[in-house]
Design a protein around this motif. Sequence first.
Motif, PDB file in Angstrom:
ATOM      1  N   ARG A   1      -5.682   2.340   0.054  1.00  0.00           N
ATOM      2  CA  ARG A   1      -4.900   1.301  -0.620  1.00  0.00           C
ATOM      3  C   ARG A   1      -4.613   0.128   0.320  1.00  0.00           C
ATOM      4  O   ARG A   1      -4.643  -1.026  -0.097  1.00  0.00           O
ATOM      5  CB  ARG A   1      -3.581   1.869  -1.157  1.00  0.00           C
TER       6      ARG A   1
ATOM      7  N   ALA B   1       0.828  -1.204   0.000  1.00  0.00           N
ATOM      8  CA  ALA B   1       0.000   0.000   0.000  1.00  0.00           C
ATOM      9  C   ALA B   1       0.865   1.258   0.000  1.00  0.00           C
ATOM     10  O   ALA B   1       0.611   2.205  -0.759  1.00  0.00           O
ATOM     11  CB  ALA B   1      -0.934   0.002   1.206  1.00  0.00           C
TER      12      ALA B   1
ATOM     13  N   HIS C   1       2.483   1.488  -3.439  1.00  0.00           N
ATOM     14  CA  HIS C   1       1.486   1.784  -4.463  1.00  0.00           C
ATOM     15  C   HIS C   1       1.102   3.262  -4.437  1.00  0.00           C
ATOM     16  O   HIS C   1       1.035   3.910  -5.489  1.00  0.00           O
ATOM     17  CB  HIS C   1       0.266   0.889  -4.256  1.00  0.00           C
ATOM     18  N   VAL C   2       0.854   3.808  -3.267  1.00  0.00           N
ATOM     19  CA  VAL C   2       0.482   5.222  -3.159  1.00  0.00           C
ATOM     20  C   VAL C   2       1.622   6.106  -3.648  1.00  0.00           C
ATOM     21  O   VAL C   2       1.402   7.065  -4.401  1.00  0.00           O
ATOM     22  CB  VAL C   2       0.081   5.586  -1.714  1.00  0.00           C
TER      23      VAL C   2
ATOM     24  N   THR D   1      -7.643  -2.065   0.491  1.00  0.00           N
ATOM     25  CA  THR D   1      -7.804  -2.773  -0.783  1.00  0.00           C
ATOM     26  C   THR D   1      -6.826  -3.936  -0.890  1.00  0.00           C
ATOM     27  O   THR D   1      -7.214  -5.054  -1.262  1.00  0.00           O
ATOM     28  CB  THR D   1      -7.602  -1.799  -1.959  1.00  0.00           C
ATOM     29  N   TRP D   2      -5.551  -3.685  -0.570  1.00  0.00           N
ATOM     30  CA  TRP D   2      -4.544  -4.750  -0.678  1.00  0.00           C
ATOM     31  C   TRP D   2      -4.777  -5.838   0.372  1.00  0.00           C
ATOM     32  O   TRP D   2      -4.569  -7.018   0.079  1.00  0.00           O
ATOM     33  CB  TRP D   2      -3.130  -4.188  -0.609  1.00  0.00           C
TER      34      TRP D   2
ATOM     35  N   ASN E   1      -2.982  -4.653 -11.937  1.00  0.00           N
ATOM     36  CA  ASN E   1      -2.026  -3.666 -11.420  1.00  0.00           C
ATOM     37  C   ASN E   1      -0.649  -3.991 -11.968  1.00  0.00           C
ATOM     38  O   ASN E   1      -0.261  -5.163 -12.004  1.00  0.00           O
ATOM     39  CB  ASN E   1      -1.927  -3.703  -9.886  1.00  0.00           C
TER      40      ASN E   1
END
Length: 174
Positions: free
Chosen positions: A46, A18, A21-22, A49-50, A94
Amino acid sequence: MEKVTIRHASPADADAIAHFHVRVWRQTYRDLAPPEIYAALDENLRRNTWREKLAVADPDQIVLLAELEGRPVGIGAAGAPSDAIFGDLGEIKNLCVDPDVKRQGIGRLLLSRLALHLRERGFPGVGLSVVDGNEPAIAFYDAIGGKRAGEYTDAGPIWRSRNIVFVWADSLVL
């Protein structure tokens, strides 16, 4: 440079993924996403979600984590198609690579491994979508043989972005 390792991500990786990703998403979309969306797609969203994605036992799904010296430098996820535009193709959901290590084959390697997984799961090909305007990603997919197969509006978690669909009909991405 040390050797990059790629492994299957586990639920214990959710926080690190997360954060990564951000950071990468914000670098990539700072000039593309509306300001309110840019701010809203934060680490908390995130992380949740992950955590959900990594907790699911779906044999079609795969999440890979690329690491360099123990830190994430790439993530990739794939599974069954999430939108009718992909038809019966497996979907790359992704693909993010740290800008500091781009152009070293990490994205290509992640994509290749995701595509191989999808082929092994019986999908006849691979598709993915990229936000219209993400020119580096579009150039990458063009360069590795992706065929443009249309456009659609991705519902996303909170951003309805216009996306370009790329496909590889034989599931082999290299």
